[in-house]
Design a protein around this motif. Structure first.
Motif, PDB file in Angstrom:
ATOM      1  N   PRO A 144       0.959  -1.215  -0.169  1.00  0.00           N
ATOM      2  CA  PRO A 144       0.033  -0.215  -0.033  1.00  0.00           C
ATOM      3  C   PRO A 144       0.601   1.151  -0.473  1.00  0.00           C
ATOM      4  O   PRO A 144       1.677   1.494   1.027  1.00  0.00           O
ATOM      5  CB  PRO A 144      -0.405  -0.140   1.167  1.00  0.00           C
ATOM      6  N   GLY A 145       0.382   2.388  -1.178  1.00  0.00           N
ATOM      7  CA  GLY A 145       1.272   3.905  -0.780  1.00  0.00           C
ATOM      8  C   GLY A 145       2.113   3.237  -2.028  1.00  0.00           C
ATOM      9  O   GLY A 145       2.590   4.165  -2.462  1.00  0.00           O
ATOM     10  N   VAL A 146       2.174   2.185  -3.152  1.00  0.00           N
ATOM     11  CA  VAL A 146       3.140   1.988  -4.205  1.00  0.00           C
ATOM     12  C   VAL A 146       2.534   2.153  -5.435  1.00  0.00           C
ATOM     13  O   VAL A 146       1.165   2.206  -5.686  1.00  0.00           O
ATOM     14  CB  VAL A 146       3.618   1.015  -4.006  1.00  0.00           C
ATOM     15  N   GLU A 147       2.630   2.943  -6.158  1.00  0.00           N
ATOM     16  CA  GLU A 147       1.813   3.952  -7.039  1.00  0.00           C
ATOM     17  C   GLU A 147       2.187   3.352  -7.810  1.00  0.00           C
ATOM     18  O   GLU A 147       1.651   3.065  -9.426  1.00  0.00           O
ATOM     19  CB  GLU A 147       2.329   5.847  -6.732  1.00  0.00           C
ATOM     20  N   ARG A 148       3.559   2.855  -8.736  1.00  0.00           N
ATOM     21  CA  ARG A 148       4.117   2.754  -9.736  1.00  0.00           C
ATOM     22  C   ARG A 148       5.503   2.129  -9.440  1.00  0.00           C
ATOM     23  O   ARG A 148       6.301   2.479  -8.527  1.00  0.00           O
ATOM     24  CB  ARG A 148       4.904   4.059 -11.031  1.00  0.00           C
ATOM     25  N   ALA A 149       6.002   0.686 -10.032  1.00  0.00           N
ATOM     26  CA  ALA A 149       7.059   0.325 -10.138  1.00  0.00           C
ATOM     27  C   ALA A 149       7.193  -0.757 -10.757  1.00  0.00           C
ATOM     28  O   ALA A 149       6.471  -1.174 -11.376  1.00  0.00           O
ATOM     29  CB  ALA A 149       6.740  -0.891  -8.754  1.00  0.00           C
ATOM     30  N   GLU A 150       8.137  -0.052 -11.653  1.00  0.00           N
ATOM     31  CA  GLU A 150       9.190  -0.554 -12.615  1.00  0.00           C
ATOM     32  C   GLU A 150      10.600  -1.342 -12.296  1.00  0.00           C
ATOM     33  O   GLU A 150      11.021  -1.151 -11.734  1.00  0.00           O
ATOM     34  CB  GLU A 150       9.324   0.506 -14.281  1.00  0.00           C
ATOM     35  N   VAL A 151      11.213  -3.006 -12.836  1.00  0.00           N
ATOM     36  CA  VAL A 151      11.914  -3.663 -12.578  1.00  0.00           C
ATOM     37  C   VAL A 151      12.813  -3.320 -14.124  1.00  0.00           C
ATOM     38  O   VAL A 151      12.346  -4.556 -15.184  1.00  0.00           O
ATOM     39  CB  VAL A 151      11.867  -4.933 -11.992  1.00  0.00           C
ATOM     40  N   GLN A 152      13.697  -2.963 -14.497  1.00  0.00           N
ATOM     41  CA  GLN A 152      14.401  -4.124 -15.390  1.00  0.00           C
ATOM     42  C   GLN A 152      15.407  -4.591 -15.823  1.00  0.00           C
ATOM     43  O   GLN A 152      16.450  -5.207 -14.765  1.00  0.00           O
ATOM     44  CB  GLN A 152      15.652  -2.163 -16.094  1.00  0.00           C
ATOM     45  N   GLY A 153      14.795  -5.629 -15.229  1.00  0.00           N
ATOM     46  CA  GLY A 153      15.752  -7.070 -15.584  1.00  0.00           C
ATOM     47  C   GLY A 153      17.226  -6.857 -16.090  1.00  0.00           C
ATOM     48  O   GLY A 153      18.322  -7.054 -15.564  1.00  0.00           O
ATOM     49  N   SER A 154      17.318  -7.078 -17.135  1.00  0.00           N
ATOM     50  CA  SER A 154      18.651  -6.615 -18.145  1.00  0.00           C
ATOM     51  C   SER A 154      19.811  -5.686 -17.309  1.00  0.00           C
ATOM     52  O   SER A 154      20.799  -5.851 -17.069  1.00  0.00           O
ATOM     53  CB  SER A 154      18.880  -6.081 -19.317  1.00  0.00           C
ATOM     54  N   ALA A 155      19.039  -4.516 -16.458  1.00  0.00           N
ATOM     55  CA  ALA A 155      20.065  -3.382 -15.743  1.00  0.00           C
ATOM     56  C   ALA A 155      20.017  -3.991 -14.400  1.00  0.00           C
ATOM     57  O   ALA A 155      20.672  -3.115 -13.880  1.00  0.00           O
ATOM     58  CB  ALA A 155      19.718  -2.402 -16.338  1.00  0.00           C
ATOM     59  N   GLU A 156      19.799  -5.007 -13.813  1.00  0.00           N
ATOM     60  CA  GLU A 156      19.545  -5.108 -12.787  1.00  0.00           C
ATOM     61  C   GLU A 156      18.921  -4.007 -11.604  1.00  0.00           C
ATOM     62  O   GLU A 156      19.401  -3.281 -10.887  1.00  0.00           O
ATOM     63  CB  GLU A 156      20.822  -5.860 -12.048  1.00  0.00           C
ATOM     64  N   ARG A 157      17.730  -3.028 -12.085  1.00  0.00           N
ATOM     65  CA  ARG A 157      17.422  -1.591 -11.436  1.00  0.00           C
ATOM     66  C   ARG A 157      15.694  -1.925 -11.436  1.00  0.00           C
ATOM     67  O   ARG A 157      15.260  -2.670 -11.889  1.00  0.00           O
ATOM     68  CB  ARG A 157      17.985  -0.673 -12.020  1.00  0.00           C
ATOM     69  N   ALA A 158      15.104  -1.509 -10.025  1.00  0.00           N
ATOM     70  CA  ALA A 158      13.751  -0.920  -9.979  1.00  0.00           C
ATOM     71  C   ALA A 158      13.554   0.967 -10.014  1.00  0.00           C
ATOM     72  O   ALA A 158      14.363   1.121  -9.234  1.00  0.00           O
ATOM     73  CB  ALA A 158      13.536  -2.183  -8.549  1.00  0.00           C
ATOM     74  N   GLN A 159      12.685   1.412 -10.302  1.00  0.00           N
ATOM     75  CA  GLN A 159      12.268   2.254 -10.152  1.00  0.00           C
ATOM     76  C   GLN A 159      11.260   2.555  -9.927  1.00  0.00           C
ATOM     77  O   GLN A 159       9.758   1.684  -9.923  1.00  0.00           O
ATOM     78  CB  GLN A 159      12.580   2.895 -11.122  1.00  0.00           C
ATOM     79  N   VAL A 160      10.568   2.769  -8.273  1.00  0.00           N
ATOM     80  CA  VAL A 160       8.965   2.897  -7.734  1.00  0.00           C
ATOM     81  C   VAL A 160       8.984   4.147  -7.166  1.00  0.00           C
ATOM     82  O   VAL A 160       9.133   5.185  -6.622  1.00  0.00           O
ATOM     83  CB  VAL A 160       9.807   1.754  -6.384  1.00  0.00           C
ATOM     84  N   CYS A 161       7.283   4.489  -7.248  1.00  0.00           N
ATOM     85  CA  CYS A 161       6.531   5.445  -6.716  1.00  0.00           C
ATOM     86  C   CYS A 161       5.771   5.127  -6.377  1.00  0.00           C
ATOM     87  O   CYS A 161       4.969   4.723  -5.838  1.00  0.00           O
ATOM     88  CB  CYS A 161       6.222   6.302  -7.867  1.00  0.00           C
ATOM     89  N   TRP A 162       6.591   5.318  -5.105  1.00  0.00           N
ATOM     90  CA  TRP A 162       5.451   5.380  -3.190  1.00  0.00           C
ATOM     91  C   TRP A 162       5.647   7.131  -2.572  1.00  0.00           C
ATOM     92  O   TRP A 162       6.314   7.748  -2.729  1.00  0.00           O
ATOM     93  CB  TRP A 162       6.576   5.069  -2.897  1.00  0.00           C
ATOM     94  N   ARG A 163       4.296   6.528  -1.759  1.00  0.00           N
ATOM     95  CA  ARG A 163       3.513   7.797  -0.845  1.00  0.00           C
ATOM     96  C   ARG A 163       4.570   7.923   0.749  1.00  0.00           C
ATOM     97  O   ARG A 163       4.299   6.752   1.019  1.00  0.00           O
ATOM     98  CB  ARG A 163       2.189   7.644  -0.953  1.00  0.00           C
ATOM     99  N   PRO A 164       4.903   8.493   1.032  1.00  0.00           N
ATOM    100  CA  PRO A 164       5.914   8.851   1.821  1.00  0.00           C
ATOM    101  C   PRO A 164       4.712   8.545   3.517  1.00  0.00           C
ATOM    102  O   PRO A 164       5.343   7.701   4.519  1.00  0.00           O
ATOM    103  CB  PRO A 164       6.664   9.812   1.668  1.00  0.00           C
ATOM    104  N   ASP A 165       3.576   8.989   3.264  1.00  0.00           N
ATOM    105  CA  ASP A 165       2.750   9.163   4.069  1.00  0.00           C
ATOM    106  C   ASP A 165       2.594   8.175   4.389  1.00  0.00           C
ATOM    107  O   ASP A 165       1.843   7.462   5.836  1.00  0.00           O
ATOM    108  CB  ASP A 165       2.086  10.086   3.741  1.00  0.00           C
ATOM    109  N   ALA A 166       2.426   6.636   3.777  1.00  0.00           N
ATOM    110  CA  ALA A 166       1.765   5.500   3.569  1.00  0.00           C
ATOM    111  C   ALA A 166       2.724   4.367   3.560  1.00  0.00           C
ATOM    112  O   ALA A 166       2.580   3.031   4.502  1.00  0.00           O
ATOM    113  CB  ALA A 166       0.623   5.050   2.646  1.00  0.00           C
ATOM    114  N   LEU A 167       4.147   4.452   4.359  1.00  0.00           N
ATOM    115  CA  LEU A 167       5.016   3.601   3.365  1.00  0.00           C
ATOM    116  C   LEU A 167       6.353   4.083   3.716  1.00  0.00           C
ATOM    117  O   LEU A 167       6.543   5.563   3.706  1.00  0.00           O
ATOM    118  CB  LEU A 167       4.599   2.313   2.858  1.00  0.00           C
TER     119      LEU A 167
END
Length: 788
Positions: free
Chosen positions: A73-96
């Motif tokens: 709860p609180g994660v609005e977007r999550a993208e994982v690039q397996g080839s680069a072993e990177r994740a980009q997560v947009c989240w709400r600091p007031d929720a988590l």
């Protein structure tokens, strides 16, 4: 009957975070290098965090991690690039909290750290060592298994005693245990994690094939009676094929991992590490060595030859040459002297110099470039998402085909049923299909970065290859920046009052990023030295119109376009020229006037000369040669735009559609009209008012000298503002797209050709493993061509 079941992983699941680790992750200062904080449209706070991942063994792992993050709860977007072993997560600091993101990844069976942290580098190094050990154990045990299996292959009927054959089978079983329990652990771990998430991942067919072959061979090894064919499971052992398959597959994945690291190094090589310490001169002239973290704006530093510049600043003493490939993509050294700027991350090549610090940390140009590159590495391209969507149904089809092949071969030759089913499971794993797009686009992004073009969105590479129309801003994009102040007309006649008006114009222009404002502020002139503040309160900056502020007497002043300044300004733009004067050239102008104008007052006009930016003509010619439509959208007056267009044609530029007086709204409407007609549009701009059209375009390019907003909205940023690199970027994008197609065609053809061979019993399980590893390796190797 004794048997052995492989462990689900070669290592335990990462332990939960302790209190100290959670506190460090939840500290905003500790997240500064990997998190961007911003306000959402509703006014609430948001965070966008980049995580470096470890423990990914196939392209399907990305989907498992994405599902785990999106469930919070609180994660609005999550993208994982397996080839680069990177994740980009947009989240709400007031929720988590940030620590919960890491804990969710760990609960899914992987590990995560803030990007560019020491822990992330250590995790990558550990993962590389572990992969190498798995590969070593698999190959060593495979060779031993082949050795004990050789007598069974070379001996004739009845030549090998039953008890000796049984002993050799036991030896093969014992030697296969390390392969199954350690080397093959990642396949089982990945399959189990996917099943827990309700997903059919790419390692599931591989894990099933290994497990079935191992259990069947174990049963054949320990069942009562003399060894040989027969029974429901065929009575044969495949320890040699099993270990050979694991060894080949791990070799392919290790080489694939090396290929991914090569792409990462190509991107990271541009981000030269800052020094740990530097020499600083204090107020009394003493020199001390201090940590870079203790520097402050205004400090004076000494840079030795070979030392990286720790901050943005300007030289105050000495002359030297600097490698500024980070800033402009040029490998040639750039001479710098007193008063000239140097950037963090550039390298002092020639002589000792003294510099004064002007920006540190996140405010430096280097930090902005790192942000752009990390954003691109964490994004998941649309081509990859499409391939992943097809991979799920494909894997279900593979499982059904393997079951069907087993059932059919049970009727034809029961001894061949299991080998055929295992070969079908292994040979059709769609790893190559999912690697085709992301590996290629990442390699292309690394190649572009080496040329000084930073990609913020990997999808933009595909979009850039498909554009058919290119639109350009004029001032500061196709014209040279800064402009030169050529003439000042209008305004009051009295020298003192006239100087006061000019001082107000200079004060309004100071700090603005618009090219005309910068040119005016740099021009200086009478009235620049004014003791008292000229304006009170905040300055209003209206994109596409101009600037406004109120002076100490309460009178409002406006600097900008004729429409912004008010009635009567446009009449001053194109005055009647006396006999013998040079003809009007439609030069750029900016107006100044108080609001409202008193009786007898008239606006003041500042005229500028503009030159074609170096590289504009080659860019326009290259794009026209490729069949693109060209348009110029400028907020300048129509007469100035027409005059600039005439200058372009005189210099040999191709014909292009010209539109003047284009406000941000009109530019946006024009792009929307082009897109409604089916065109794919490229927009190139550099100003604050270009933000909306850069966001609307199918693919957008901002120049390195432009406004920060335009760079944030753009898909690509050209460092050094070298226009021909845009044409070169399009050519590289087309090459990358062609390579993606090659990889997709190869992956599909491989599966179409290998599947009939496996179902017909022609392809042994070990050969299926070799083919699968070679297919993935071919895709990664071909993808690296996009970076050259």
């Amino acid at each position: 009957m004794p048997s052995a079941v492989p462990a689900p992983s070669d290592r335990p699941r990462p332990p939960p975070l302790d209190a100290r680790a959670r506190a460090a992750l939840d500290d905003e200062a500790g997240l500064a290098d990997s998190t961007r904080w911003f306000d959402a449209p509703d006014g609430s706070r948001r965070a966008e965090t980049r995580l470096a991942l470890s423990g990914l063994y196939c392209a399907g792992c990305a989907g498992v991690i994405e599902a785990a993050l999106r469930a919070l709860p609180g994660v609005e977007r999550a993208e994982v690039q397996g080839s680069a072993e990177r994740a980009q997560v947009c989240w709400r600091p007031d929720a988590l909290r940030a620590s919960q993101l890491v804990e969710a990844v760990r609960a899914a069976g992987y590990d995560a750290h803030p990007a560019r942290s020491e822990a992330a580098l250590e995790a990558r190094a550990r993962e590389g060592r572990r992969a190498l050990w798995r590969l070593f154990v698999a190959w060593f045990c495979m060779m031993q298994v082949m050795m004990v299996a050789t007598p069974s292959y070379v001996s004739g009927p009845g030549e090998l005693a039953p008890d000796l054959e049984q002993l050799l089978r036991w030896g093969g079983w014992v030697l296969s245990l390390p392969v199954m329990l350690f080397s093959a652990g990642p396949f089982f771990a990945s399959a189990l994690r996917g099943l827990r998430q309700g997903k059919v991942v790419m390692d599931l067919p591989v894990a099933l094939g290994l497990l079935i072959a191992f259990l069947a061979s174990t049963a054949a090894t320990f069942e009562p009676g003399p060894p040989g064919p027969g029974g429901d499971l065929g009575g044969e052992v495949w320890f040699d094929s099993l270990t050979m398959f694991v060894a080949f597959l791990l070799a392919g994945r290790w080489l694939e991992l090396r290929g991914r690291e090569r792409v990462a190094r190509a991107l990271d090589s541009l981000l030269r590490e800052l020094p740990d310490s530097v020499e600083r001169r204090d107020a009394e002239g003493r020199i001390e060595t201090v940590a870079v973290a203790r520097l402050a704006v205004g400090d004076t530093l000494r840079l030795q030859p070979g030392q990286a510049v720790p901050a943005d600043g300007r030289l105050v003493e000495g002359r030297s040459s600097f490698d500024e490939a980070l800033l402009n993509g040029e490998s040639r050294p750039v001479p710098r002297g007193p008063g000239e700027a140097v950037v963090a991350g550039s390298l002092n090549l020639a002589a000792p110099v003294w510099m004064q610090v002007q920006a540190l940390g996140a405010d430096t140009r280097r930090a902005q470039i790192v942000e752009l590159m990390e954003r691109a590495r964490s994004a998941r391209p649309a081509l990859a998402r499409t391939a992943d969507r097809w991979a799920g149904p494909f894997l279900l089809g593979v499982l059904l085909l393997a079951a069907g092949a087993w059932a059919v071969w049970r009727q034809i030759d029961p001894a061949q049923a299991l080998p055929v089913a295992v070969a079908v499971l292994i040979v059709t794993c769609p790893c190559a299909l999912s690697l085709a797009a992301p590996a290629t686009l990442l390699a292309a992004a690394g190649g572009l970065a080496r040329r000084g073009v930073l990609v913020q969105r990997l999808d933009a590479i595909e979009a850039l290859a498909r554009i058919d129309t290119a639109c350009f801003d004029k001032t500061g994009t196709l014209s040279e920046d800064p402009l030169q102040l050529a003439e000042v007309r209008g305004g009051p006649a009295a020298p003192a009052e006239r100087a006061a008006w000019i001082a107000r114009a200079l004060a309004l222009a100071a700090g603005s990023s618009h090219p005309l404002s910068r040119a005016l502020a740099q021009a200086g002139g009478p009235g620049t030295a004014v003791a008292e503040p000229l304006f009170v309160g905040d300055r209003v900056d209206e994109p596409g119109a101009g600037l406004a502020a109120t002076d100490a007497a309460g009178r409002s002043w406006r600097l900008g376009s004729a429409a912004w300044v008010g009635p009567g300004a446009e009449a001053l733009a194109e005055p009647a020229r006396p006999a013998g004067a040079r003809p009007w050239k439609g030069r750029p102008v900016v107006f100044l006037a108080p609001q409202p104008l008193a009786e007898g007052e008239q606006a003041m006009v500042f005229e500028f000369d503009e030159r074609l930016r170096e590289g504009a003509l080659p860019l326009l010619a290259a794009l026209q040669a490729e069949g693109l439509g060209l348009e110029l959208l400028s907020g300048d007056r129509p007469a100035a735009v027409q005059a600039f267009g005439a200058r372009l044609r005189e210099a040999g530029a191709p014909a292009m559609r010209l539109q003047g007086a284009a406000t941000p709204q009109l530019k946006l409407a024009r792009l929307q009209d082009l897109q409604a007609e089916g065109h794919r549009v490229l927009m190139v701009g550099d100003g604050l008012n270009d933000g909306p059209v850069l966001a609307q375009a199918d693919v957008s390019v901002a120049l390195g000298h432009g406004a920060a907003l335009s760079q944030q909205q753009a898909d690509l940023v050209v460092l050094g503002s070298r226009l021909p690199e845009i044409a070169a970027a399009r050519q590289r994008a087309r090459k990358a797209l062609a390579i993606v197609r090659e990889n997709l065609v190869w992956a599909l053809l491989y599966n179409l050709l290998a599947l009939p061979l496996a179902m017909s019993g022609t392809l042994a399980p070990w050969a299926a493993g070799l083919g699968m590893a070679f297919s993935s390796l071919f895709v990664v190797g071909n993808a690296l061509r996009a970076g050259r």
